[in-house]
Scaffold this motif. Structure first.
Motif, mmCIF file in Angstrom:
data_model
loop_
_atom_site.group_PDB
_atom_site.id
_atom_site.type_symbol
_atom_site.label_atom_id
_atom_site.label_comp_id
_atom_site.label_asym_id
_atom_site.label_seq_id
_atom_site.Cartn_x
_atom_site.Cartn_y
_atom_site.Cartn_z
ATOM 1 N N ALA A 98 0.893 -1.279 -0.116
ATOM 2 C CA ALA A 98 -0.195 -0.094 0.048
ATOM 3 C C ALA A 98 0.890 1.204 0.129
ATOM 4 O O ALA A 98 0.588 2.279 -0.400
ATOM 5 N N VAL A 99 2.009 1.387 0.698
ATOM 6 C CA VAL A 99 2.960 2.312 0.837
ATOM 7 C C VAL A 99 3.488 2.555 -0.674
ATOM 8 O O VAL A 99 3.602 3.896 -0.986
ATOM 9 N N GLN A 100 3.912 1.779 -1.183
ATOM 10 C CA GLN A 100 4.421 1.635 -2.611
ATOM 11 C C GLN A 100 3.284 2.309 -3.438
ATOM 12 O O GLN A 100 3.847 3.018 -4.211
ATOM 13 N N LEU A 101 2.058 1.974 -3.787
ATOM 14 C CA LEU A 101 1.313 2.158 -4.468
ATOM 15 C C LEU A 101 0.900 3.689 -4.285
ATOM 16 O O LEU A 101 0.684 4.494 -5.172
ATOM 17 N N ALA A 102 0.824 4.324 -2.923
ATOM 18 C CA ALA A 102 0.583 5.400 -2.667
ATOM 19 C C ALA A 102 1.686 6.441 -2.899
ATOM 20 O O ALA A 102 1.591 7.348 -3.419
ATOM 21 N N ALA A 103 2.930 5.881 -3.085
ATOM 22 C CA ALA A 103 4.100 6.592 -3.541
ATOM 23 C C ALA A 103 3.869 7.090 -4.973
ATOM 24 O O ALA A 103 4.644 7.879 -5.308
ATOM 25 N N ILE A 104 3.271 6.162 -5.933
ATOM 26 C CA ILE A 104 3.178 6.534 -7.135
ATOM 27 C C ILE A 104 2.395 7.888 -7.473
ATOM 28 O O ILE A 104 3.039 8.484 -8.451
#
Length: 273
Positions: A98-104
Motif C-alpha cells: 500500500a505504501v508503494q502504491l501511494a508513492a506513485i
C-alpha cells in the motif's frame, strides 16, 4: 599303483612361506622436547594439542546443541504459533504494498537548487582571488605574465576554465580544493607562466612585472567585456552599449570570447553580439 591301476607321478607342491605375525616395532626412544631453532618444542606442542582438543570438543558440542535446539524449536512451534506468524507476515506485506502504491501518486521531490556563482565573471575571479593566490615573481624571462591577460585568447580560455572548475569544486568541502589545485590550477598556470606560453610575446614593461611576494600584475579590462553572470539579463534589452576606450579591436575580442563561452553551454549569453 593308483586307483586306475597305473603308476602316475605325483604333483609336487611348490613350497611357500607360512605367514608369520609381524614383529612389533620397538618402542621409540623418549627424548626431552627441549628447544630447537629458538623454539620451545614442548610449549608449542602443548598449545597445538590444546587447540586440536578444543576444536574436537566444540565440534561435538555444536552438533549436540544444534540437534537439541532444533528439537526444542519444533516442539514449541505448534500450528497455532505458525498460523499467527503467517498472518503477521501477510499483514506486513499488504502494508508495504500500500505504501508503494501511494508513492506513485506523490509529486516528485524538487531538486535542491545548485549554489550560485561566488564570482560573477572570470575577471572578478582573477582580480579577487587568483592574482593574490599565485604570488609568483614575474621577471619577464623565467616566468611571464600579462597584466592585460584579457587580450590573449588562450589565456582567457584557460582562466575561464579555471574559474568554472573552482566554482564547481569549491562545493566539495573535503578534497575539492586539493583537486582544483592539483588537476586544474597548477596545470594551467604552469602553461600561462611559461616563456613559451600564451604570454610569450608580452611587452617587457613594468606593468607586466612584479616583486617577490607581490600579487600578479593586473590591469582591469573594459567593464563590458566580462558581464556579471550572477545578474539576470532582460531578454528584451540584451543589447549593450559600449563606451569609452572599447574600440573595434575590443569588440572582436568580445565576439571571440562569446564563441569560447558557447563551448561551455552559455550560447545565449553572447548571442546578441
Amino acid at each position: 599303483m593308483s586307483e586306475w591301476g597305473e603308476d602316475e607321478p605325483g604333483i609336487e607342491a611348490e613350497p611357500f612361506d607360512v605367514d608369520e605375525e609381524p614383529t612389533p616395532a620397538a618402542p621409540r626412544e623418549r627424548r626431552e622436547p627441549g628447544r630447537a631453532f629458538g623454539i620451545d618444542l614442548g610449549e608449542l606442542t602443548s598449545q597445538l594439542v590444546a587447540v586440536a582438543f578444543q576444536k574436537a570438543i566444540r565440534k561435538e558440542v555444536s552438533a549436540t546443541a544444534s540437534q537439541a535446539a532444533e528439537e526444542a524449536v519444533v516442539g514449541l512451534l505448534d500450528e497455532d504459533v505458525l498460523d499467527d506468524l503467517r498472518i503477521r507476515v501477510e499483514t506486513a506485506a499488504a502494508d508495504a504494498a500500500a505504501v508503494q502504491l501511494a508513492a506513485i501518486d506523490d509529486e516528485p521531490e524538487e531538486d535542491e537548487p545548485e549554489p550560485g556563482l561566488y564570482y560573477g565573471s572570470v575577471d572578478e575571479f582573477v582580480r579577487e582571488y587568483l592574482i593574490g593566490a599565485y604570488r609568483r615573481r614575474i621577471d619577464g624571462q623565467n616566468r611571464v605574465w600579462a597584466a592585460k591577460w584579457w587580450e590573449y585568447d588562450e589565456a582567457v580560455i584557460r582562466l575561464d576554465a579555471l574559474w568554472r572548475a573552482w566554482e564547481k569544486l569549491r562545493q566539495d568541502p573535503s578534497t575539492g580544493m586539493s583537486v582544483w589545485w592539483r588537476d586544474h590550477a597548477d596545470h594551467h598556470m604552469g602553461v600561462l607562466f611559461s616563456p613559451d606560453g600564451p604570454f610569450a610575446g608580452v611587452k617587457e614593461a613594468d606593468e607586466n612585472r612584479n616583486k617577490k611576494g607581490e600579487p600578479l600584475p593586473y590591469s582591469a579590462p573594459p567593464p563590458e567585456l566580462f558581464p556579471d553572470e550572477r545578474v539576470p539579463v532582460d531578454v528584451h534589452s540584451r543589447r549593450r552599449t559600449f563606451k569609452g576606450s572599447f574600440n573595434r579591436s575590443s569588440l572582436r575580442r568580445v565576439r571571440s570570447h562569446g564563441r569560447r563561452c558557447a563551448a561551455y553551454g552559455d550560447r545565449d549569453e553572447f548571442s546578441h553580439y
